[in-house]
Design an enzyme around this catalytic site. Structure first.
Site, mmCIF file in Angstrom:
data_model
loop_
_atom_site.group_PDB
_atom_site.id
_atom_site.type_symbol
_atom_site.label_atom_id
_atom_site.label_comp_id
_atom_site.label_asym_id
_atom_site.label_seq_id
_atom_site.Cartn_x
_atom_site.Cartn_y
_atom_site.Cartn_z
ATOM 1 N N CYS A 62 0.719 -1.229 -0.019
ATOM 2 C CA CYS A 62 -0.275 -0.130 0.022
ATOM 3 C C CYS A 62 0.946 1.152 -0.007
ATOM 4 C CB CYS A 62 -0.825 0.010 1.040
ATOM 5 S SG CYS A 62 -2.014 1.420 1.407
ATOM 6 N N CYS A 71 -3.291 -1.299 9.175
ATOM 7 C CA CYS A 71 -2.363 -2.410 8.298
ATOM 8 C C CYS A 71 -0.922 -2.167 8.767
ATOM 9 C CB CYS A 71 -2.609 -2.074 6.689
ATOM 10 S SG CYS A 71 -4.262 -2.413 6.242
ATOM 11 N N TYR A 317 -24.197 -10.481 25.297
ATOM 12 C CA TYR A 317 -23.576 -9.319 24.332
ATOM 13 C C TYR A 317 -23.908 -9.743 23.101
ATOM 14 C CZ TYR A 317 -20.333 -8.354 28.359
ATOM 15 O OH TYR A 317 -19.791 -8.045 29.589
ATOM 16 N N GLU A 338 -28.696 -7.963 25.231
ATOM 17 C CA GLU A 338 -27.729 -6.952 24.702
ATOM 18 C C GLU A 338 -28.114 -5.736 25.210
ATOM 19 O OE1 GLU A 338 -25.462 -4.488 23.215
ATOM 20 O OE2 GLU A 338 -25.006 -6.603 22.651
ATOM 21 N N CYS A 414 -12.148 -10.642 21.532
ATOM 22 C CA CYS A 414 -11.382 -9.797 20.527
ATOM 23 C C CYS A 414 -10.225 -9.063 21.255
ATOM 24 C CB CYS A 414 -12.036 -8.594 19.963
ATOM 25 S SG CYS A 414 -12.798 -7.476 21.046
#
Length: 456
Positions: A62, A71, A317, A338, A414
């Site tokens: 890139c 990135c 969640y 949620e 995550c």
């Protein structure tokens, strides 16, 4: 540089033994480093010049690499990225969690390493971020005001890197973005000034589904006659757009969840599929940004859950219900919880779209909802799926899980660091049976990890 640490930084050691965390370096590099922070036990720095490159280095693909802030691992072959992410998960789970762990299964890499995102948001700004070389080559008058459309420069709220070609999302994303910039500059339309909170053009959100449908939401500060011209030009020049919207945002922040999104053309949403499950994505909807890898993540979650058709599954969640719906064929009942009411409305609609009568969704805090009376009405959980934000689970929820005592918990994370902390807190009642890292975001240091816990 010796090896990678968390957050994509390389580790070196100074002569006094102090650990130095270096941004922009690859293990094996010999580099000139600017030390930005010097603490008693560690230091942080940034690689200014690579004197002798690592054998692992490759040329980034890139033109904006190293400037836009995204990135950050393009200089690493993808196989090496996966190797370091596997090490990162192992290190964080063992060093933070301090619980008995099974062997960690090989990381599930992404089939696509470019054009894998289904959603991007670009920002208009009166101030373009310029490199030192660009500043040196330009006069003061030229650099005073140079508008940009792209991504915020790292650590800067007011300056934006002008992005010509982004490799994160398939076309017509770049075509749309570059056309909007061209129209705005030709017509002399004011880009937003983030310092003065003034200007007109603010953001554009582009979604490209694997179904081929394309959604665009152009966000401006106020209404003006040129808006119709811009939208009509988009429709004429980019016929791939199937759902075109605009939003008036007069606020001081960029969130649109409390604003009205106006549909200019199309049905007002696009459709996406995970296996044969159909999902409605409206301009405000949350949906996993890497569709095909989300499918893989959910397949692993389903495998870990080990459903036989008789289980009551609680999806905590749950967001717009995607995990619960994906698991629904193997469950007796899905209960999704949620905190965001709008997400629950989307979840109910997605269940209706897929003809799922045994999926029920509730808005509120899990600790408030999951009472004995609720269990009596809906059944105690046989399996709990939890997919918390990066901060991990609130300790109040962990205590609730320990009281609920579901036989199995599948923890989708995550952020392996906060997952490790939570696994330690759950260790009094649960043992970890399986661990599976999943790479959702190639060329970044972000990593997902799925853990299967079983009641002791």
């Amino acid at each position: 540089m010796e090896r990678y640490a968390a957050e994509g930084k390389s580790i070196a050691h100074l002569e006094d033994g102090k650990t130095l965390f270096v941004e922009g370096a690859v293990p094996g590099d010999i580099a000139e480093v600017l030390v930005l922070k010097n603490k008693k036990s560690y230091a942080e720095g940034k690689a200014l010049k690579v004197e002798i490159p690592s054998a692992d280095r490759v040329t980034p693909f890139c033109e904006h690499f190293g400037i836009c802030g995204g990135c950050k691992w393009q200089m690493l072959p993808y196989e090496k990225q996966l190797e370091y992410k596997q090490i990162q998960v192992t290190d964080q789970l063992t060093r933070i969690g301090h619980v008995a762990l099974p062997p960690i299964e090989p990381i599930a890499g992404s089939g696509l390493q470019r054009h894998y995102r289904n959603k991007l948001e670009f920002t208009f700004s009166e101030l373009s971020y310029l490199t030192r070389e660009e500043i040196a080559a330009a006069g003061e008058d030229e650099i005073a005001r140079k508008p940009a459309l792209g991504f915020h420069a790292p650590g800067m709220f007011d300056k934006v890197v002008d992005i010509r070609t982004c490799h994160l999302q398939p076309e017509p994303t770049n075509k749309i973005k570059n056309l909007l910039r061209e129209i705005a500059l030709e017509q002399g339309l004011p880009f937003y000034d983030h310092r003065q909170q003034d200007g007109w053009l603010r953001n554009v959100v582009i979604r490209v589904a694997t179904t081929g449908e394309v959604m665009v939401n152009l966000i401006v500060k106020y209404d003006r006659e040129e808006l119709k011209m811009m939208l009509d030009t988009l429709l004429k020049e980019v016929p791939e757009i199937t759902s075109l919207h605009y939003t008036i945002n007069p606020k001081m922040n960029d969130t649109i969840y409390d604003l009205t999104v106006h549909t200019y053309k199309g049905k007002g949403y696009i459709e996406e599929y995970l296996e044969d499950f159909r999902f409605k994505i409206s301009p405000k909807s949350f949906f996993q940004t890497n569709t095909r890898q989300a499918e893989r993540l959910y397949q692993i979650t389903r495998d870990f859950a080990g459903l036989t058709g008789n289980e009551v599954v609680y999806d905590l969640y749950c967001g717009t219900g995607s995990i619960g719906i994906f698991l629904s064929k193997g469950a007796k009942k899905i209960i999704g919880i949620e905190a965001v009411p709008d997400a629950i409305e989307d979840a109910k609609l997605n269940a209706e779209w897929n003809g799922l009568q045994h999926c029920q969704f509730y808005a509120g805090d899990v600790s408030d909802i999951a009472t004995d009376a609720f269990f009596e009405a809906h059944g105690r959980p046989d399996v709990i799926i939890t997919d918390p934000p990066r901060a991990g689970m609130h300790e109040k929820l962990i205590q609730q899980l320990l009281r609920m005592r579901a036989p199995r918990v599948v923890y989708v994370s995550c952020n392996p660091a906060t997952q490790a902390r939570d696994l330690q807190l759950l260790d009094e009642a649960y043992k970890v049976l399986r661990l599976q890292p999943v790479d959702m975001f190639p060329h970044t240091h972000h990593i997902e990890n799925v853990a299967l816990l079983e009641l002791r």
